[in-house]
Write an enzyme that holds these catalytic residues in place. Sequence first.
Site, short mmCIF file in Angstrom:
data_model
loop_
_atom_site.label_atom_id
_atom_site.label_comp_id
_atom_site.label_asym_id
_atom_site.label_seq_id
_atom_site.Cartn_x
_atom_site.Cartn_y
_atom_site.Cartn_z
N ALA A 1 0.84 -1.21 0.00
CA ALA A 1 0.00 0.00 0.00
C ALA A 1 0.86 1.25 0.00
O ALA A 1 2.00 1.24 0.48
CB ALA A 1 -0.90 0.00 1.22
N GLY A 2 0.31 2.33 -0.54
CA GLY A 2 0.99 3.63 -0.51
C GLY A 2 1.52 4.04 -1.87
O GLY A 2 1.68 5.23 -2.13
N ASN B 1 8.66 8.62 5.16
CA ASN B 1 7.50 9.40 4.69
C ASN B 1 6.63 9.80 5.87
O ASN B 1 6.51 9.07 6.85
CB ASN B 1 6.72 8.61 3.63
CG ASN B 1 5.59 7.79 4.21
OD1 ASN B 1 4.50 8.30 4.49
ND2 ASN B 1 5.85 6.50 4.44
N ARG B 2 6.07 10.99 5.75
CA ARG B 2 5.05 11.44 6.70
C ARG B 2 3.89 12.04 5.90
O ARG B 2 3.41 13.13 6.19
CB ARG B 2 5.62 12.44 7.72
CG ARG B 2 6.37 13.62 7.15
CD ARG B 2 6.63 14.69 8.21
NE ARG B 2 7.36 15.82 7.71
CZ ARG B 2 8.68 15.97 7.72
NH1 ARG B 2 9.45 15.01 8.23
NH2 ARG B 2 9.24 17.07 7.24
N GLY C 1 0.75 11.07 5.42
CA GLY C 1 -0.49 11.26 6.18
C GLY C 1 -1.75 11.09 5.35
O GLY C 1 -2.68 11.89 5.45
N SER D 1 -0.16 3.17 10.43
CA SER D 1 0.64 4.26 9.87
C SER D 1 0.99 5.23 10.98
O SER D 1 0.12 5.60 11.77
CB SER D 1 -0.13 4.99 8.77
OG SER D 1 -0.11 4.25 7.60
N TYR E 1 7.57 -2.05 -1.43
CA TYR E 1 7.37 -0.74 -2.04
C TYR E 1 8.72 -0.04 -2.23
O TYR E 1 9.15 0.23 -3.36
CB TYR E 1 6.41 0.09 -1.19
CG TYR E 1 6.15 1.52 -1.67
CD1 TYR E 1 6.86 2.09 -2.73
CD2 TYR E 1 5.18 2.31 -1.07
CE1 TYR E 1 6.62 3.39 -3.16
CE2 TYR E 1 4.93 3.61 -1.49
CZ TYR E 1 5.66 4.14 -2.54
OH TYR E 1 5.43 5.42 -2.95
N SER E 2 9.44 0.24 -1.13
CA SER E 2 10.62 1.11 -1.20
C SER E 2 11.65 0.65 -2.22
O SER E 2 12.26 1.48 -2.92
CB SER E 2 11.28 1.21 0.17
OG SER E 2 10.38 1.74 1.11
C1 FMN Z 1 5.91 6.69 0.39
C2 FMN Z 1 5.22 5.62 1.17
C3 FMN Z 1 3.86 5.70 1.39
C4 FMN Z 1 3.19 4.71 2.10
N1 FMN Z 1 1.84 4.80 2.28
C5 FMN Z 1 1.18 3.79 2.91
C6 FMN Z 1 -0.23 3.82 3.04
O1 FMN Z 1 -0.90 4.72 2.56
N2 FMN Z 1 -0.83 2.80 3.71
C7 FMN Z 1 -0.12 1.74 4.24
O2 FMN Z 1 -0.72 0.83 4.81
N3 FMN Z 1 1.22 1.69 4.10
C8 FMN Z 1 1.88 2.67 3.45
N4 FMN Z 1 3.24 2.60 3.31
C9 FMN Z 1 3.97 1.46 3.92
C10 FMN Z 1 4.22 0.33 2.94
O3 FMN Z 1 3.02 -0.23 2.49
C11 FMN Z 1 5.08 -0.77 3.60
O4 FMN Z 1 4.35 -1.31 4.68
C12 FMN Z 1 6.40 -0.25 4.13
O5 FMN Z 1 6.94 0.73 3.27
C13 FMN Z 1 7.45 -1.37 4.27
O6 FMN Z 1 7.73 -1.99 3.03
P1 FMN Z 1 9.02 -1.58 2.14
O7 FMN Z 1 10.20 -1.58 3.06
O8 FMN Z 1 9.08 -2.63 1.07
O9 FMN Z 1 8.74 -0.23 1.59
C14 FMN Z 1 3.92 3.59 2.60
C15 FMN Z 1 5.30 3.51 2.36
C16 FMN Z 1 5.95 4.49 1.66
C17 FMN Z 1 7.42 4.36 1.40
#
Ligand code: FMN
Length: 351
Positions: A60-61, A109-110, A112, A171, A312-313
């Site tokens: 997500a995100g 990220n913040r 929100g 979050s 995601y990242s």
């Molecule tokens: C820019 C950004 C925005 C995100 N927005 C959300 C979000 O809206 N809802 C959510 O459940 N997680 C959000 N996440 C968290 C990711 O879904 C994930 O749980 C977290 O980044 C760890 O995975 P990663 O290390 O592969 O990025 C966001 C992460 C990033 C980097």
Amino acid sequence: MDYYSVLGPLLRLLDPETAHGLAIKALKSDWVPRPAPYEVSILGTKVWNREFANPIGLAAGFDKNAEAVNGMLAQGFGFVEAGTVTARPQSGNPRPRLFRLKKDMAIINRIGFNSEGAHAVAGRLRGRQHVGVVGINLGKNKDSRDIASDYVEGVRVLAPFADYMVLNVSSPNTPGLRKLQSREHLADLLAAVKAALAETALEQSPPLLLKIAPDLTEGDKGDIAEISLGVGIDGLIATNTTVERPASLADAHRVEAGGLSGPPLMVPSTQVLGEMYRLTNGELPIIGCGGIQSGADAYAKIRAGASLVQLYSALVYHGPDLVNRIKRQLTELLKADGFTNVAEAVGADHR
Ligand SMILES: Cc1cc2nc3c(=O)[nH]c(=O)nc-3n(C[C@H](O)[C@H](O)[C@H](O)COP(=O)(O)O)c2cc1C
């Protein structure tokens, strides 16, 4: 050489949100080259009675408003999670709110929850041809007082379009959100949402998942496991971003407030995943998420108890080619250990 090795460094010269906006636009209009399909039967898996061509999902995100779902499925993901979607539209926190920690290949990220709101997202998904597995992640508006009502609204409006639904209670960028993980609030929230799901009278209700933080106390984890099993929730996502700042971080942006994601999250997040698997006796499917950037990382999460994984990242640093690379590496790792499918490897570290 793949196109992202040229495009990636250019995109990373831009402000992160501008680069992200361009990526979504390109995916939406089908400009992004599609990789040759890499689907092998060893990666196919069935969870919640749904078939996944492979266990690697988009977290997500990335696609908060479900604009690029088909485009990301075409990049080889086994499933895509849209959201977080809030009940009503809102713009999120003031910019800048997204930071690349290049030295650590991480992100803070913040944001929100910038969201077009549940009705706009439903309108977009209504016209979509149903291909691939799509989850929808729900959150609450910043200004809402009634804790459960935003999630209930999200379920009512979006359940018809979801292969699974996620209650995001983890979050770090919405004040008061993470307290929903406590025993005091969680049981009430889940009961309200389950009742709303039953009222939708869909032929097949989407499975309901809870997305948890990596920063929980031992007590919280025990409570979440007990309540999830008791109320009959269908699965967990472990984990969201962390508010911790590991001492290993080298990039100057490490001082920014918000949730940290990417490789520094891999070990702590996988520990929480393993603990939740143990606390729920392996009875609940768990999506492992946090810090995955290779097939070995995905495999470590599966062995720790993940039925599926998400990332995601790493996409920001490695580009979409990463998805098929992870699938190839995971295939080799499963075979090397004598597994004939993903399900056999789930929780292998606990046996
Ligand atoms: C820019 C950004 C925005 C995100 N927005 C959300 C979000 O809206 N809802 C959510 O459940 N997680 C959000 N996440 C968290 C990711 O879904 C994930 O749980 C977290 O980044 C760890 O995975 P990663 O290390 O592969 O990025 C966001 C992460 C990033 C980097």
